[in-house]
Design an enzyme around this catalytic site. Structure first.
Site: not given
Ligand code: RUB
Length: 309
Positions: A18-20, A127, A196, A206-207, A232
Site C-alpha cells: 500500500r501507499g501510492a 495516514c 495518491d 490523498n487518504k 502522481k
Molecule cells: C496511503 C496514503 C498516502 C499516499 C502517499 O493510503 O494515502 O498518503 O498513498 O503515500 P493507503 P507515499 O494506505 O490506502 O494506500 O508517500 O508512501 O507514496
C-alpha cells in the site's frame, strides 16, 4: 498474464502492498516479472498479454494514478519491438528505470522538503506517506528539533505505521485520533502529507481526512505542504477526467452485528483537497505552487504518457 501479475494485483487490492509510491513500484516490478517469465515467441500474443497485465494491475486500486503511471511507464516504446525478446528487454529496462527514478525522487523530495522545516517545528501528518515521513526524518537527521502529531487514520489505522516509522527514526511523536485534528492544529506549525494523485489544476487526492487537515490548517493559518513525486500528477485530468475515489467494504469500518442490519456504511478511502488550501507541493523537480502542476505535466509527462493509450 502470469502469477506475478495476479499475485501483485491481489496484494495491492488487499493492502499488503500500500501507499501510492510503493504500489507504483510494485506495479512496474510485476510487469518486469511478467516480461521475464513469458515463454512464447509470438509478438502479437505477447502484446495482448501485456495489455491484460497492465489492465489487471491498474484495476487493483483505482485512485492512485501513480500505479497507472508506474505500470504504463514500462511499456513505453514497445511498438518499436520486432521480436518478443526485444519487447521483453524494453519492459525490463523501463521497469528498472522507473523504480530507480521513483526511489531517487523520494530522497530528493526529502532534502528539498527538510529545508521547509525549522528547528523547533511541530508538524502534523496524516495516514502513512513514505514521502512525507522522508521529509520529516531528514529534518530530524539534520539535528532539527521536530515534534510530530500523526493521525490514527481510520479505518485501516495507517497512523500506527507512521508513529512506528517516526519513533524508529528517533522523532518525538504523538498519535491523535482523526477527530482531534482541528483542536490540535493550534499547536502545529506546518502540515506535511503525501498524495495518491494530483490533478492538472493542483487538487490533491490523498487518504480520506486529508481535506479536513487542510481546512483546519487554513483556518489556523498553518502552512499545508504536499510531498509528491511528479508521477502522481494525473495526465488524464488535463482532459477533464475525474479521479475515481475508491470505496471499500463496510467490514473495514464495523464488525458484523455491530450496527443494525438496515444501516448502511459508506467507506470512501480518499478525498480531494482543492488547490486553494495547498501552500506548496514538494516534488523532485522543486517546490511548486499547485497552479504549476499543469505545465510540469504537459512538459514532463504529458507527451510520452498520453501516447500510450
Ligand atoms: C496511503 C496514503 C498516502 C499516499 C502517499 O493510503 O494515502 O498518503 O498513498 O503515500 P493507503 P507515499 O494506505 O490506502 O494506500 O508517500 O508512501 O507514496
Amino acid at each position: 498474464m502470469t502469477d506475478t501479475v495476479a499475485a501483485t494485483a491481489a496484494k495491492i487490492t488487499d493492502m499488503t502492498i500500500r501507499g501510492a509510491g510503493r504500489i507504483a513500484r510494485a506495479g512496474a516490478e510485476a510487469m518486469l516479472g511478467f516480461a521475464t517469465e513469458y515463454q512464447g515467441n509470438d509478438l502479437e500474443a505477447f502484446k495482448k498479454e501485456v495489455r491484460r497485465a497492465c489492465d489487471t494491475l491498474v484495476a487493483s486500486r483505482p485512485t492512485a494514478v501513480s500505479l497507472w503511471n508506474g505500470v504504463h511507464a514500462t511499456v513505453r516504446g514497445l511498438d518499436e519491438a520486432e521480436t518478443v525478446d526485444r519487447a521483453r528487454e524494453i519492459i525490463v529496462k523501463n521497469a528498472e528505470e522507473f523504480v530507480r527514478r521513483s526511489n531517487e525522487a523520494v530522497s530528493v523530495i526529502a532534502s528539498i522538503g527538510a529545508k521547509r522545516i525549522s528547528d523547533g517545528d511541530t508538524i502534523m501528518t496524516h495516514c502513512n506517506s513514505s514521502v512525507a515521513i522522508g521529509v520529516i526524518t531528514e529534518a530530524h537527521r539534520q539535528c532539527k528539533d521536530v515534534k510530530v502529531y500523526a493521525t490514527e487514520s481510520r479505518p485501516w489505522r495507517q497512523g500506527l505505521l507512521t508513529v512506528r516509522d517516526l519513533d524508529d527514526a528517533g522523532v518525538d511523536t504523538t498519535l491523535i485520533i482523526d477527530s482531534a485534528v482541528r483542536s490540535v492544529m493550534a499547536k502545529v506549525d506546518k502540515v506535511f502529507v503525501g498524495a495518491d494523485t494530483i490533478t492538472a489544476h493542483g487538487a490533491v487526492i490523498n487518504k480520506i481526512g486529508t481535506s479536513q487537515l487542510a481546512l483546519a490548517a487554513n483556518e489556523a493559518r498553518v502552512p499545508f505542504y504536499v510531498c509528491s513525486e511528479t508521477y502522481k500528477f494525473s495526465p488524464m485530468t488535463i482532459y477533464g477526467d475525474m479521479v475515481a475515489i475508491e470505496e471499500r467494504d463496510m467490514s473495514e469500518v464495523v464488525k458484523a452485528g455491530e450496527i443494525p442490519e438496515r444501516v448502511k456504511v459508506f467507506n470512501p478511502v480518499f478525498d480531494a483537497t482543492p488547490a486553494k488550501y495547498i501552500d506548496a507541493i514538494i516534488t523532485e523537480v522543486g517546490m511548486i505552487h499547485p497552479a504549476a502542476v499543469y505545465s510540469i505535466l504537459s512538459k514532463q509527462l504529458g507527451d510520452s504518457v498520453l501516447k500510450e493509450e
